[in-house]
Design a protein around this motif. Structure first.
Motif, PDB file in Angstrom:
ATOM      1  N   ARG A   1      -7.784   9.421   8.033  1.00  0.00           N
ATOM      2  CA  ARG A   1      -8.386   8.226   7.420  1.00  0.00           C
ATOM      3  C   ARG A   1      -9.568   8.549   6.505  1.00  0.00           C
ATOM      4  NH1 ARG A   1      -8.645   2.558   8.865  1.00  0.00           N
ATOM      5  NH2 ARG A   1      -7.183   2.930  10.545  1.00  0.00           N
ATOM      6  N   GLU A   2     -10.448   9.453   6.929  1.00  0.00           N
ATOM      7  CA  GLU A   2     -11.652   9.726   6.129  1.00  0.00           C
ATOM      8  C   GLU A   2     -11.358  10.475   4.828  1.00  0.00           C
ATOM      9  OE1 GLU A   2     -11.437  12.744   9.532  1.00  0.00           O
ATOM     10  OE2 GLU A   2     -11.207  10.577   9.324  1.00  0.00           O
ATOM     11  N   THR A   3     -10.112  10.960   4.636  1.00  0.00           N
ATOM     12  CA  THR A   3      -9.760  11.645   3.389  1.00  0.00           C
ATOM     13  C   THR A   3      -9.076  10.709   2.388  1.00  0.00           C
ATOM     14  OG1 THR A   3      -7.567  12.381   4.129  1.00  0.00           O
ATOM     15  CG2 THR A   3      -9.454  13.824   4.646  1.00  0.00           C
TER      16      THR A   3
ATOM     17  N   ILE B   1       0.876  -1.171   0.000  1.00  0.00           N
ATOM     18  CA  ILE B   1       0.000   0.000   0.000  1.00  0.00           C
ATOM     19  C   ILE B   1       0.917   1.226   0.000  1.00  0.00           C
ATOM     20  CG2 ILE B   1      -1.772   1.271   1.273  1.00  0.00           C
ATOM     21  CD1 ILE B   1      -2.710  -1.494   0.275  1.00  0.00           C
ATOM     22  N   ALA B   2       0.583   2.231  -0.824  1.00  0.00           N
ATOM     23  CA  ALA B   2       1.429   3.425  -0.898  1.00  0.00           C
ATOM     24  C   ALA B   2       0.590   4.691  -0.808  1.00  0.00           C
ATOM     25  CB  ALA B   2       2.228   3.425  -2.192  1.00  0.00           C
TER      26      ALA B   2
ATOM     27  N   HIS C   1      -6.698   0.727   4.409  1.00  0.00           N
ATOM     28  CA  HIS C   1      -6.604   1.946   5.213  1.00  0.00           C
ATOM     29  C   HIS C   1      -5.781   1.720   6.483  1.00  0.00           C
ATOM     30  CE1 HIS C   1     -10.302   3.423   2.925  1.00  0.00           C
ATOM     31  NE2 HIS C   1      -9.311   4.208   2.590  1.00  0.00           N
ATOM     32  N   ASP C   2      -5.952   0.558   7.115  1.00  0.00           N
ATOM     33  CA  ASP C   2      -5.157   0.245   8.309  1.00  0.00           C
ATOM     34  C   ASP C   2      -3.665   0.239   7.970  1.00  0.00           C
ATOM     35  OD1 ASP C   2      -7.485  -0.089   9.809  1.00  0.00           O
ATOM     36  OD2 ASP C   2      -7.465  -2.285   9.643  1.00  0.00           O
TER      37      ASP C   2
ATOM     38  N   GLU D   1       1.714   2.354   8.270  1.00  0.00           N
ATOM     39  CA  GLU D   1       2.994   2.529   7.576  1.00  0.00           C
ATOM     40  C   GLU D   1       3.438   3.990   7.527  1.00  0.00           C
ATOM     41  OE1 GLU D   1       5.372   0.651   6.315  1.00  0.00           O
ATOM     42  OE2 GLU D   1       4.479  -1.322   6.612  1.00  0.00           O
ATOM     43  N   ILE D   2       2.522   4.898   7.263  1.00  0.00           N
ATOM     44  CA  ILE D   2       2.896   6.309   7.172  1.00  0.00           C
ATOM     45  C   ILE D   2       3.290   6.851   8.539  1.00  0.00           C
ATOM     46  CG2 ILE D   2       2.119   8.625   6.509  1.00  0.00           C
ATOM     47  CD1 ILE D   2       2.722   6.439   4.199  1.00  0.00           C
ATOM     48  N   ASP D   3       2.612   6.416   9.582  1.00  0.00           N
ATOM     49  CA  ASP D   3       3.016   6.796  10.934  1.00  0.00           C
ATOM     50  C   ASP D   3       4.423   6.271  11.231  1.00  0.00           C
ATOM     51  OD1 ASP D   3       2.701   7.757  13.685  1.00  0.00           O
ATOM     52  OD2 ASP D   3       2.503   5.632  14.193  1.00  0.00           O
TER      53      ASP D   3
END
Length: 133
Positions: free
Chosen positions: A60-62, A8-9, A43-44, A49-51
């Motif tokens: 998340r909602e965006t 996921i990216a 999304h999870d 990963e970004i954190d």
């Protein structure tokens, strides 16, 4: 049969440039993100990963699906493919390299030779659609 690495990216475009990361000991830039852990949704994985890599919180909602891309996996044996499912999303916090990330950089289409094969496909997609800004 090809081995497929499911990743996921995060696609983050600002001022006509895309956010890239370089891990310690690597010679190429990659879009931020990583492999899904067992039971994780897209999304999870994106949020975790970004954190971990950039010390920011994805809103998340965006998160919006940008597309899915597949190419030979850089640094792996022949026959290994990476399937990159990409999302755009807003974030909170200040971008900073963390964990295995040594450097973050804002890349342009001119940097295409410096990224992994799957990221090159994404760069081409952005270029073809005039999305660089």
């Amino acid at each position: 049969m090809a081995r497929i690495i499911d990743k996921i990216a995060w696609i983050r475009l600002e001022s006509g440039r895309i956010l890239g990361t370089r891990s310690r000991g690597k010679d190429r830039y990659y879009l931020p993100g990583g492999k899904r852990e067992a039971g994780e949704s897209d999304h999870d994985t994106l949020v975790r990963e970004i954190d971990e890599e950039l010390s920011v919180a994805i809103v998340r909602e965006t998160a919006v699906l940008f597309g899915s891309f597949e190419a030979a996996a850089h640094g792996h044996t022949d026959g290994t493919l990476v399937r990159m499912t990409c999302y755009t999303a807003d974030y909170r916090g200040t971008l900073a390299p963390s964990h295995e990330i040594e450097e973050i950089a804002w890349l342009t289409y001119a940097d295409r030779p410096r990224v992994s094969p799957v990221d090159q496909l994404i760069f081409d997609h952005l270029q073809e659609r005039g999305l660089w800004g």
